[in-house]
Design a protein around this motif. Structure first.
Motif, PDB file in Angstrom:
ATOM      1  N   GLU A 139       0.850  -1.198   0.000  1.00 51.45           N
ATOM      2  CA  GLU A 139       0.000   0.000   0.000  1.00 51.45           C
ATOM      3  C   GLU A 139       0.880   1.241   0.000  1.00 51.45           C
ATOM      4  OE1 GLU A 139      -3.112   2.306   2.978  1.00 51.45           O
ATOM      5  OE2 GLU A 139      -2.687   0.173   3.305  1.00 51.45           O
ATOM      6  N   LYS A 140       0.493   2.228  -0.796  1.00 49.82           N
ATOM      7  CA  LYS A 140       1.291   3.447  -0.916  1.00 49.82           C
ATOM      8  C   LYS A 140       0.382   4.626  -1.183  1.00 49.82           C
ATOM      9  CE  LYS A 140       3.531   1.514  -4.417  1.00 49.82           C
ATOM     10  NZ  LYS A 140       4.678   1.307  -3.622  1.00 49.82           N
ATOM     11  N   GLY A 141       0.886   5.809  -0.917  1.00 50.79           N
ATOM     12  CA  GLY A 141       0.083   6.990  -1.197  1.00 50.79           C
ATOM     13  C   GLY A 141       0.653   8.249  -0.589  1.00 50.79           C
ATOM     14  N   MET A 142      -0.109   9.307  -0.725  1.00 56.33           N
ATOM     15  CA  MET A 142       0.223  10.602  -0.138  1.00 56.33           C
ATOM     16  C   MET A 142      -0.890  10.991   0.832  1.00 56.33           C
ATOM     17  SD  MET A 142       3.074  11.987  -1.326  1.00 56.33           S
ATOM     18  CE  MET A 142       4.232  11.811  -2.708  1.00 56.33           C
ATOM     19  N   ARG A 143      -0.497  11.600   1.958  1.00 53.17           N
ATOM     20  CA  ARG A 143      -1.487  12.050   2.927  1.00 53.17           C
ATOM     21  C   ARG A 143      -0.967  13.319   3.591  1.00 53.17           C
ATOM     22  NH1 ARG A 143      -0.450   6.564   6.384  1.00 53.17           N
ATOM     23  NH2 ARG A 143       1.688   7.011   7.048  1.00 53.17           N
ATOM     24  N   THR A 144      -1.821  13.902   4.412  1.00 54.62           N
ATOM     25  CA  THR A 144      -1.467  15.121   5.131  1.00 54.62           C
ATOM     26  C   THR A 144      -1.429  14.829   6.620  1.00 54.62           C
ATOM     27  OG1 THR A 144      -2.566  16.442   3.424  1.00 54.62           O
ATOM     28  CG2 THR A 144      -2.083  17.530   5.519  1.00 54.62           C
ATOM     29  N   THR A 145      -0.373  15.259   7.268  1.00 55.33           N
ATOM     30  CA  THR A 145      -0.238  15.053   8.710  1.00 55.33           C
ATOM     31  C   THR A 145      -1.145  16.024   9.453  1.00 55.33           C
ATOM     32  OG1 THR A 145       1.528  16.667   9.019  1.00 55.33           O
ATOM     33  CG2 THR A 145       2.178  14.457   8.302  1.00 55.33           C
ATOM     34  N   PRO A 146      -1.371  15.800  10.751  1.00 53.06           N
ATOM     35  CA  PRO A 146      -2.200  16.731  11.538  1.00 53.06           C
ATOM     36  C   PRO A 146      -1.689  18.167  11.511  1.00 53.06           C
ATOM     37  CG  PRO A 146      -1.911  14.682  12.741  1.00 53.06           C
ATOM     38  CD  PRO A 146      -1.027  14.592  11.534  1.00 53.06           C
ATOM     39  N   THR A 147      -0.398  18.350  11.256  1.00 54.37           N
ATOM     40  CA  THR A 147       0.146  19.709  11.187  1.00 54.37           C
ATOM     41  C   THR A 147       0.033  20.316   9.798  1.00 54.37           C
ATOM     42  OG1 THR A 147       2.379  18.914  10.697  1.00 54.37           O
ATOM     43  CG2 THR A 147       1.776  19.159  13.025  1.00 54.37           C
ATOM     44  N   ALA A 149       1.462  18.993   6.989  1.00 54.38           N
ATOM     45  CA  ALA A 149       2.604  18.666   6.127  1.00 54.38           C
ATOM     46  C   ALA A 149       2.253  17.493   5.212  1.00 54.38           C
ATOM     47  CB  ALA A 149       3.818  18.313   6.977  1.00 54.38           C
ATOM     48  N   ARG A 150       2.769  17.502   4.003  1.00 50.87           N
ATOM     49  CA  ARG A 150       2.595  16.376   3.101  1.00 50.87           C
ATOM     50  C   ARG A 150       3.458  15.208   3.553  1.00 50.87           C
ATOM     51  NH1 ARG A 150       4.253  18.710  -2.489  1.00 50.87           N
ATOM     52  NH2 ARG A 150       5.704  19.813  -1.101  1.00 50.87           N
ATOM     53  N   GLU A 151       2.923  13.997   3.425  1.00 47.62           N
ATOM     54  CA  GLU A 151       3.642  12.800   3.857  1.00 47.62           C
ATOM     55  C   GLU A 151       3.402  11.676   2.856  1.00 47.62           C
ATOM     56  OE1 GLU A 151       4.127  10.938   8.142  1.00 47.62           O
ATOM     57  OE2 GLU A 151       2.180  10.372   7.290  1.00 47.62           O
TER      58      GLU A 151
END
Length: 347
Positions: A139-147, A149-151
């Protein structure tokens, strides 16, 4: 015997052409080629790097001779449409889980290695790389942290059946060589690697004639440069195998010399050089075709049951090199076609 010929991108058409010439020179009865588009060439023609027609041709073939994929003009495409997805898709669809990458130094090319001659001359190893798991297929992808920031994230995983399957390949390869198997992992940090090591140890009881050792991947990279002659067969996962096999290629002198086979459980395989599409020299006749020619030899041996013909090709490559035939990557001036001519003359 039906061969799916998938030249692909960049230098792929040039190098597969030379391998086809060598195969045709053997005059093997019943050997036929069926060519198809793959990679960036396929995307530009029909909108997908692995069209259904190409996959069908690969499925009905007895073996697949593959060139290379990769096109800078396709780098901005969505990931599932990029040329590299074609080779990943073929491996997955055809269950090509066992990748064999031999590396040895030809006597006439010891000086081409980046290593000292006395070290390079001892290189004769086989890397067995798992192809259907690891971070490449997790599994892979892009997400946004609670702050905010892109992750990016990529999940590494293996189940014990996948490890057992590739470990069998490694042990059997060692039985056919010098009886030494080194399993490379990162068990001191990764749970995935701990499972890998546990399963390999369990399976070793079935192969009492093989001496098993273990090595962390960072140490393995160092040892390949320090003392590559200590290795016989290395078995490792998808990510580590990708890196270590390229490192081994420079130990032997050029990435243009290393062939590979990707096999299923029945011995059907996809055969390709381990180098990429080299778009910077595509169409210029500068590419070294030897890795592809040697991949064709592996195809004859492992999938088509023609070991004598495979031996003939390998001896012809060695004879051409011993006779001084060199492309630019080996310090010479021969064109792609001229190197093919040198192999044909030796054949």
């Amino acid at each position: 015997m039906r061969i799916a010929l998938l030249p692909g991108d960049g230098i792929g058409p040039e190098i597969t052409r030379e391998a086809q010439r060598v195969l045709e020179a053997l005059a093997i009865p019943g050997l036929v080629f069926e060519e198809a588009l793959v990679g960036g060439a396929a995307y530009k023609a029909v909108g997908h790097p692995l069209p259904p027609e190409t996959l069908n041709i690969a499925r009905r073939a007895d073996a697949i001779l593959f060139g290379s994929v990769g096109d800078p003009e396709c780098d901005a495409l969505d990931r599932h449409l990029r040329p590299e997805q074609a080779i990943l898709g073929l491996r997955k669809a055809l269950t090509l889980f066992s990748n064999l990458r031999p590396a040895r130094v030809y006597p006439g090319l010891v000086d081409a290695s980046a290593l000292r001659p006395e070290v390079a001359s001892r290189i004769d190893l086989l890397i067995v790389r798992e192809l259907n798991g690891d971070v490449y297929f997790g599994e892979k992808g892009m997400r946004t942290t609670p702050t905010g920031a892109r992750e990016g994230y990529d999940i590494m995983s293996y189940n014990e059946d996948e490890v057992r399957r590739i470990a069998h390949s490694g042990f059997r390869a060692a039985q056919a060589r010098r009886g030494k198997l080194c399993s490379v992992d990162k068990a001191n940090v990764l749970e995935t690697s701990q499972l890998w090591r546990d399963v390999v140890v369990e399976l070793s009881a079935e192969y009492p004639d093989v001496t098993l050792s273990h090595m962390y991947v960072d140490n393995a990279a160092m040892q390949l440069v320090r003392d590559p002659g200590q290795f016989d067969v290395i078995v490792t996962g998808n990510l580590f195998g990708d890196i270590l096999s390229d490192l081994a290629s420079m130990c032997v002198g050029s990435i243009g010399l290393l062939a590979s086979a990707s096999l299923d459980a029945q011995g059907k395989g996809l055969y390709e050089p381990i180098h990429g599409s080299a778009p910077d020299i595509a169409g210029q006749g500068k590419a070294n075709p030897l890795a592809t020619i040697l991949s064709a030899a592996m195809m004859l041996r492992f999938s088509l049951g023609l070991p004598d013909e495979a031996d003939r090709i390998e001896r012809a490559v060695e004879a051409a090199l011993n006779g001084g035939a060199r492309t630019a990557d080996l310090g010479g001036s021969l064109s792609t076609a001229a190197m093919g001519d040198a192999v044909l003359a030796a054949l």
